[in-house]
Design an enzyme around this catalytic site. Structure first.
Site, PDB file in Angstrom:
ATOM      1  N   LEU A  66       0.868  -1.171   0.000  1.00  0.00           N
ATOM      2  CA  LEU A  66       0.000   0.000   0.000  1.00  0.00           C
ATOM      3  C   LEU A  66       0.905   1.221   0.000  1.00  0.00           C
ATOM      4  O   LEU A  66       1.940   1.237   0.681  1.00  0.00           O
ATOM      5  CB  LEU A  66      -0.919   0.043   1.234  1.00  0.00           C
ATOM      6  CG  LEU A  66      -2.081  -0.953   1.310  1.00  0.00           C
ATOM      7  CD1 LEU A  66      -2.856  -0.753   2.603  1.00  0.00           C
ATOM      8  CD2 LEU A  66      -3.015  -0.823   0.114  1.00  0.00           C
ATOM      9  N   ASP A  67       0.515   2.240  -0.739  1.00  0.00           N
ATOM     10  CA  ASP A  67       1.302   3.465  -0.762  1.00  0.00           C
ATOM     11  C   ASP A  67       1.431   4.060   0.634  1.00  0.00           C
ATOM     12  O   ASP A  67       0.564   3.853   1.503  1.00  0.00           O
ATOM     13  CB  ASP A  67       0.640   4.519  -1.666  1.00  0.00           C
ATOM     14  CG  ASP A  67       0.761   4.179  -3.142  1.00  0.00           C
ATOM     15  OD1 ASP A  67       1.533   3.266  -3.470  1.00  0.00           O
ATOM     16  OD2 ASP A  67       0.080   4.837  -3.943  1.00  0.00           O
ATOM     17  N   PHE A  68       2.461   4.850   0.831  1.00  0.00           N
ATOM     18  CA  PHE A  68       2.687   5.599   2.066  1.00  0.00           C
ATOM     19  C   PHE A  68       1.425   6.355   2.493  1.00  0.00           C
ATOM     20  O   PHE A  68       1.037   6.338   3.664  1.00  0.00           O
ATOM     21  CB  PHE A  68       3.848   6.587   1.833  1.00  0.00           C
ATOM     22  CG  PHE A  68       4.019   7.638   2.881  1.00  0.00           C
ATOM     23  CD1 PHE A  68       4.573   7.329   4.119  1.00  0.00           C
ATOM     24  CD2 PHE A  68       3.657   8.954   2.626  1.00  0.00           C
ATOM     25  CE1 PHE A  68       4.753   8.312   5.088  1.00  0.00           C
ATOM     26  CE2 PHE A  68       3.821   9.940   3.586  1.00  0.00           C
ATOM     27  CZ  PHE A  68       4.376   9.617   4.820  1.00  0.00           C
ATOM     28  N   THR A  70      -1.744   5.821   1.593  1.00  0.00           N
ATOM     29  CA  THR A  70      -2.975   5.032   1.585  1.00  0.00           C
ATOM     30  C   THR A  70      -3.144   4.270   2.893  1.00  0.00           C
ATOM     31  O   THR A  70      -2.189   3.701   3.411  1.00  0.00           O
ATOM     32  CB  THR A  70      -2.963   4.035   0.411  1.00  0.00           C
ATOM     33  OG1 THR A  70      -2.735   4.748  -0.808  1.00  0.00           O
ATOM     34  CG2 THR A  70      -4.274   3.281   0.307  1.00  0.00           C
TER      35      THR A  70
END
Length: 303
Positions: A66-68, A70
Protein backbone atom coordinates in the site's frame (compact mmCIF):
# COMPACT_ATOMS: atom_id res chain seq x y z
CA UNK A 1 -8.87 6.49 12.50
CA UNK A 2 -6.33 8.51 14.47
CA UNK A 3 -2.81 9.15 13.13
CA UNK A 4 -0.36 6.27 13.46
CA UNK A 5 1.85 5.77 16.49
CA UNK A 6 4.08 2.90 17.59
CA UNK A 7 1.42 1.38 19.85
CA UNK A 8 -1.90 1.94 18.06
CA UNK A 9 -1.82 -0.70 15.33
CA UNK A 10 -5.32 -1.96 14.47
CA UNK A 11 -5.69 -5.70 13.75
CA UNK A 12 -8.50 -6.80 11.44
CA UNK A 13 -7.70 -10.53 11.29
CA UNK A 14 -5.23 -12.90 12.92
CA UNK A 15 -4.45 -16.60 12.62
CA UNK A 16 -1.37 -18.77 13.03
CA UNK A 17 -0.39 -17.97 9.42
CA UNK A 18 -1.59 -14.43 8.72
CA UNK A 19 -2.25 -11.04 10.22
CA UNK A 20 -4.29 -8.39 8.41
CA UNK A 21 -3.76 -4.87 9.73
CA UNK A 22 -5.61 -1.62 9.16
CA UNK A 23 -2.61 0.43 8.03
CA UNK A 24 -2.56 4.11 8.96
CA UNK A 25 -2.22 6.80 6.32
CA UNK A 26 1.22 8.43 5.92
CA UNK A 27 3.03 5.39 7.31
CA UNK A 28 5.52 3.40 5.26
CA UNK A 29 5.38 -0.39 5.27
CA UNK A 30 9.12 -0.60 5.86
CA UNK A 31 12.19 1.57 5.50
CA UNK A 32 15.97 1.26 5.51
CA UNK A 33 16.31 4.91 6.56
CA UNK A 34 17.48 5.23 10.16
CA UNK A 35 15.43 8.39 10.75
CA UNK A 36 12.11 6.75 9.84
CA UNK A 37 11.19 5.33 13.22
CA UNK A 38 7.48 4.78 12.59
CA UNK A 39 6.74 2.13 9.97
CA UNK A 40 4.31 -0.76 9.79
CA UNK A 41 7.30 -2.99 10.36
CA UNK A 42 8.17 -1.21 13.64
CA UNK A 43 4.52 -1.27 14.74
CA UNK A 44 4.36 -5.04 14.14
CA UNK A 45 7.63 -5.66 15.99
CA UNK A 46 6.38 -3.58 18.91
CA UNK A 47 3.00 -5.38 19.04
CA UNK A 48 4.18 -8.91 18.16
CA UNK A 49 7.90 -9.24 18.99
CA UNK A 50 7.52 -13.01 19.30
CA UNK A 51 6.23 -13.29 15.71
CA UNK A 52 9.10 -11.45 14.00
CA UNK A 53 11.15 -13.79 11.80
CA UNK A 54 14.92 -13.17 12.06
CA UNK A 55 15.41 -14.89 8.69
CA UNK A 56 13.75 -11.94 6.90
CA UNK A 57 15.18 -8.47 6.48
CA UNK A 58 12.11 -6.69 7.83
CA UNK A 59 10.97 -9.36 10.28
CA UNK A 60 7.63 -9.85 8.53
CA UNK A 61 6.56 -10.97 5.05
CA UNK A 62 4.25 -8.40 3.49
CA UNK A 63 1.98 -10.10 0.94
CA UNK A 64 1.30 -6.92 -1.04
CA UNK A 65 1.86 -3.17 -0.91
CA UNK A 66 0.00 0.00 0.00
CA UNK A 67 1.30 3.47 -0.76
CA UNK A 68 2.69 5.60 2.07
CA UNK A 69 -0.40 7.85 1.85
CA UNK A 70 -2.97 5.03 1.59
CA UNK A 71 -4.66 3.48 4.61
CA UNK A 72 -6.51 0.20 5.03
CA UNK A 73 -6.29 -3.58 4.88
CA UNK A 74 -2.84 -5.08 4.36
CA UNK A 75 -2.01 -8.77 4.74
CA UNK A 76 1.14 -10.06 6.45
CA UNK A 77 2.28 -13.70 6.23
CA UNK A 78 3.84 -15.19 9.37
CA UNK A 79 5.83 -17.99 7.73
CA UNK A 80 7.21 -19.10 4.35
CA UNK A 81 4.42 -21.55 3.59
CA UNK A 82 1.75 -18.90 4.22
CA UNK A 83 3.65 -16.39 2.08
CA UNK A 84 3.79 -18.96 -0.71
CA UNK A 85 0.05 -19.63 -0.62
CA UNK A 86 -0.70 -15.90 -0.67
CA UNK A 87 1.73 -15.38 -3.53
CA UNK A 88 -0.04 -18.08 -5.53
CA UNK A 89 -3.35 -16.25 -5.07
CA UNK A 90 -1.91 -12.96 -6.29
CA UNK A 91 -0.12 -14.62 -9.21
CA UNK A 92 -3.30 -16.38 -10.34
CA UNK A 93 -5.39 -13.23 -9.80
CA UNK A 94 -7.58 -14.86 -7.18
CA UNK A 95 -7.32 -11.88 -4.81
CA UNK A 96 -10.20 -9.38 -4.63
CA UNK A 97 -9.49 -5.83 -3.50
CA UNK A 98 -11.72 -2.76 -3.30
CA UNK A 99 -10.85 0.74 -2.16
CA UNK A 100 -12.84 3.70 -0.91
CA UNK A 101 -11.90 7.19 -2.06
CA UNK A 102 -13.10 10.76 -2.12
CA UNK A 103 -12.40 12.27 -5.54
CA UNK A 104 -12.65 15.86 -6.75
CA UNK A 105 -15.79 16.91 -8.60
CA UNK A 106 -19.08 15.08 -9.09
CA UNK A 107 -18.59 11.96 -11.21
CA UNK A 108 -21.48 11.89 -13.69
CA UNK A 109 -21.52 8.20 -14.60
CA UNK A 110 -22.67 5.94 -11.77
CA UNK A 111 -20.19 3.29 -12.95
CA UNK A 112 -17.03 3.65 -15.01
CA UNK A 113 -14.37 1.35 -16.39
CA UNK A 114 -11.01 3.13 -16.72
CA UNK A 115 -8.59 1.59 -19.24
CA UNK A 116 -5.58 3.95 -19.45
CA UNK A 117 -2.25 2.16 -19.88
CA UNK A 118 0.26 3.27 -17.23
CA UNK A 119 4.01 3.70 -17.50
CA UNK A 120 6.84 5.37 -15.60
CA UNK A 121 7.24 9.13 -15.97
CA UNK A 122 10.78 9.93 -17.13
CA UNK A 123 10.27 13.71 -17.26
CA UNK A 124 12.82 15.59 -15.19
CA UNK A 125 11.46 16.31 -11.74
CA UNK A 126 8.68 13.72 -12.10
CA UNK A 127 10.63 10.46 -12.06
CA UNK A 128 8.89 9.34 -8.86
CA UNK A 129 5.54 9.45 -10.66
CA UNK A 130 3.62 7.24 -13.07
CA UNK A 131 1.78 8.50 -16.15
CA UNK A 132 -0.72 7.41 -18.78
CA UNK A 133 0.17 6.32 -22.30
CA UNK A 134 0.47 9.23 -24.71
CA UNK A 135 1.80 11.77 -22.22
CA UNK A 136 5.28 13.18 -22.65
CA UNK A 137 8.00 11.07 -21.05
CA UNK A 138 5.77 8.03 -20.43
CA UNK A 139 8.05 4.99 -20.57
CA UNK A 140 6.91 1.39 -21.18
CA UNK A 141 3.15 1.85 -20.55
CA UNK A 142 1.30 -1.36 -19.70
CA UNK A 143 -2.42 -2.17 -19.95
CA UNK A 144 -4.45 -1.34 -16.83
CA UNK A 145 -8.07 -1.55 -15.82
CA UNK A 146 -9.94 -0.11 -12.85
CA UNK A 147 -13.65 -0.17 -12.01
CA UNK A 148 -15.24 2.89 -10.39
CA UNK A 149 -18.66 2.92 -8.73
CA UNK A 150 -20.19 6.12 -7.36
CA UNK A 151 -21.43 5.80 -3.79
CA UNK A 152 -22.31 9.38 -2.82
CA UNK A 153 -22.12 12.91 -4.18
CA UNK A 154 -21.22 15.53 -1.60
CA UNK A 155 -18.71 18.19 -0.65
CA UNK A 156 -15.40 18.42 1.18
CA UNK A 157 -14.63 21.75 2.84
CA UNK A 158 -17.30 23.21 0.58
CA UNK A 159 -15.87 21.84 -2.69
CA UNK A 160 -17.78 19.24 -4.78
CA UNK A 161 -16.48 15.70 -4.30
CA UNK A 162 -17.68 12.15 -4.90
CA UNK A 163 -17.28 9.12 -2.65
CA UNK A 164 -16.42 6.13 -4.83
CA UNK A 165 -15.63 2.44 -4.61
CA UNK A 166 -12.59 1.51 -6.72
CA UNK A 167 -11.56 -1.97 -7.82
CA UNK A 168 -8.14 -2.39 -9.47
CA UNK A 169 -8.32 -5.29 -11.92
CA UNK A 170 -4.57 -5.01 -12.55
CA UNK A 171 -1.80 -4.09 -10.12
CA UNK A 172 0.28 -1.21 -11.48
CA UNK A 173 2.12 1.26 -9.26
CA UNK A 174 -0.18 4.15 -8.22
CA UNK A 175 -2.83 2.72 -10.54
CA UNK A 176 -5.94 4.08 -8.80
CA UNK A 177 -4.38 7.49 -8.22
CA UNK A 178 -3.28 7.81 -11.85
CA UNK A 179 -6.57 6.51 -13.24
CA UNK A 180 -8.70 8.87 -11.14
CA UNK A 181 -6.53 11.83 -12.10
CA UNK A 182 -6.61 10.88 -15.79
CA UNK A 183 -10.41 10.58 -15.64
CA UNK A 184 -10.59 14.17 -14.41
CA UNK A 185 -11.35 13.31 -10.79
CA UNK A 186 -8.10 13.24 -8.78
CA UNK A 187 -8.25 11.80 -5.28
CA UNK A 188 -8.77 14.43 -2.59
CA UNK A 189 -5.46 15.22 -0.90
CA UNK A 190 -3.31 13.56 -3.59
CA UNK A 191 -0.50 16.10 -3.63
CA UNK A 192 1.54 14.18 -6.22
CA UNK A 193 -1.11 13.66 -8.91
CA UNK A 194 -2.70 17.09 -8.47
CA UNK A 195 0.65 18.57 -9.58
CA UNK A 196 1.33 19.72 -6.01
CA UNK A 197 -1.90 21.74 -5.76
CA UNK A 198 -4.08 19.64 -3.43
CA UNK A 199 -2.32 20.17 -0.12
CA UNK A 200 -5.09 21.34 2.25
CA UNK A 201 -6.61 18.03 3.50
CA UNK A 202 -4.86 16.29 6.39
CA UNK A 203 -4.43 13.10 4.33
CA UNK A 204 -4.94 11.56 0.90
CA UNK A 205 -8.45 10.11 0.80
CA UNK A 206 -7.72 6.58 -0.43
CA UNK A 207 -8.45 3.57 1.77
CA UNK A 208 -8.13 -0.19 1.14
CA UNK A 209 -11.58 -1.21 2.39
CA UNK A 210 -12.14 -4.82 1.27
CA UNK A 211 -9.63 -7.65 0.90
CA UNK A 212 -10.30 -11.30 0.06
CA UNK A 213 -7.51 -13.88 -0.30
CA UNK A 214 -8.50 -17.56 -0.66
CA UNK A 215 -5.15 -18.77 0.67
CA UNK A 216 -5.20 -22.55 0.52
CA UNK A 217 -7.43 -23.95 3.27
CA UNK A 218 -7.74 -20.51 4.87
CA UNK A 219 -10.05 -17.83 3.53
CA UNK A 220 -8.95 -14.32 4.48
CA UNK A 221 -11.81 -11.85 4.08
CA UNK A 222 -11.80 -8.48 5.84
CA UNK A 223 -13.29 -5.01 5.63
CA UNK A 224 -11.31 -2.13 7.09
CA UNK A 225 -13.77 0.39 8.63
CA UNK A 226 -14.81 3.26 6.36
CA UNK A 227 -12.88 6.39 7.45
CA UNK A 228 -14.82 8.73 5.15
CA UNK A 229 -17.78 9.44 7.40
CA UNK A 230 -19.02 12.83 8.57
CA UNK A 231 -18.86 11.57 12.16
CA UNK A 232 -15.11 11.10 11.72
CA UNK A 233 -14.38 14.06 9.43
CA UNK A 234 -16.87 16.94 9.47
CA UNK A 235 -15.32 18.42 6.31
CA UNK A 236 -16.99 15.62 4.33
CA UNK A 237 -20.70 16.25 3.84
CA UNK A 238 -22.66 13.73 1.72
CA UNK A 239 -25.59 15.15 -0.28
CA UNK A 240 -26.99 12.25 -2.30
CA UNK A 241 -26.60 8.47 -2.17
CA UNK A 242 -26.17 6.77 -5.56
CA UNK A 243 -25.12 3.24 -4.47
CA UNK A 244 -24.94 1.82 -0.96
CA UNK A 245 -21.55 0.50 0.10
CA UNK A 246 -22.79 -2.73 1.71
CA UNK A 247 -24.77 -3.62 -1.42
CA UNK A 248 -21.78 -2.95 -3.69
CA UNK A 249 -19.48 -5.12 -1.55
CA UNK A 250 -22.07 -7.92 -1.60
CA UNK A 251 -22.30 -7.60 -5.40
CA UNK A 252 -18.51 -7.85 -5.61
CA UNK A 253 -18.47 -10.92 -3.34
CA UNK A 254 -21.20 -12.62 -5.41
CA UNK A 255 -19.21 -11.99 -8.59
CA UNK A 256 -16.05 -13.37 -6.98
CA UNK A 257 -17.84 -16.52 -5.83
CA UNK A 258 -19.20 -17.12 -9.35
CA UNK A 259 -15.71 -16.80 -10.82
CA UNK A 260 -14.30 -19.21 -8.21
CA UNK A 261 -17.11 -21.70 -8.92
CA UNK A 262 -16.36 -21.56 -12.65
CA UNK A 263 -12.68 -22.17 -11.90
CA UNK A 264 -13.57 -25.23 -9.80
CA UNK A 265 -15.69 -26.60 -12.67
CA UNK A 266 -12.78 -26.17 -15.08
CA UNK A 267 -10.44 -27.98 -12.70
CA UNK A 268 -12.98 -30.80 -12.29
CA UNK A 269 -13.28 -31.10 -16.06
CA UNK A 270 -9.52 -31.31 -16.44
CA UNK A 271 -9.18 -33.91 -13.70
CA UNK A 272 -11.87 -36.02 -15.40
CA UNK A 273 -9.77 -36.12 -18.57
CA UNK A 274 -11.54 -33.46 -20.60
CA UNK A 275 -9.34 -31.09 -22.54
CA UNK A 276 -9.50 -27.46 -21.56
CA UNK A 277 -10.82 -25.20 -24.30
CA UNK A 278 -8.31 -22.56 -25.39
CA UNK A 279 -9.10 -19.09 -24.09
CA UNK A 280 -8.07 -15.77 -25.56
CA UNK A 281 -8.24 -14.32 -22.07
CA UNK A 282 -5.28 -16.42 -21.03
CA UNK A 283 -1.84 -15.22 -22.04
CA UNK A 284 1.69 -16.40 -21.46
CA UNK A 285 3.69 -14.67 -18.78
CA UNK A 286 6.06 -12.03 -20.07
CA UNK A 287 9.75 -12.45 -19.32
CA UNK A 288 9.51 -9.56 -16.87
CA UNK A 289 6.59 -11.16 -15.01
CA UNK A 290 8.39 -14.51 -14.94
CA UNK A 291 11.55 -12.87 -13.57
CA UNK A 292 9.55 -11.16 -10.84
CA UNK A 293 7.88 -14.44 -9.91
CA UNK A 294 11.22 -16.25 -9.75
CA UNK A 295 12.73 -13.46 -7.66
CA UNK A 296 9.78 -13.58 -5.25
CA UNK A 297 9.92 -17.37 -4.98
CA UNK A 298 13.68 -17.29 -4.41
CA UNK A 299 13.14 -15.04 -1.41
CA UNK A 300 10.09 -16.81 0.00
CA UNK A 301 10.76 -20.36 -1.22
CA UNK A 302 8.80 -23.01 0.63
CA UNK A 303 10.75 -25.17 3.04
Amino acid sequence: MEPGSIDNLSILYQSSDFIVVNKHWDVRIDSKMWYEKLTLQSQLKHRFPELADPDTYYGFRFCHQLDFSTSGALCVALNKAAAGSAYKCFKERMVTKAYLALVRGHVRESRMTIHYAIGKNTTEGMTHMMCIEGTEGCENPKPCQSELTVLEHGSYSGDPVTKVLLQPLTGRTHQLRVHCSAAGHPIVGDFTYSLKKDSSPYRMMLHAHYLRIPAGKELIEVRAPDPFLTSLDSNWVPHRVVHRLDEMIQELKDKTLRVEEEARHREASLSSGEEEMPSKAKSLETEEERAKCEQWLAEWALE
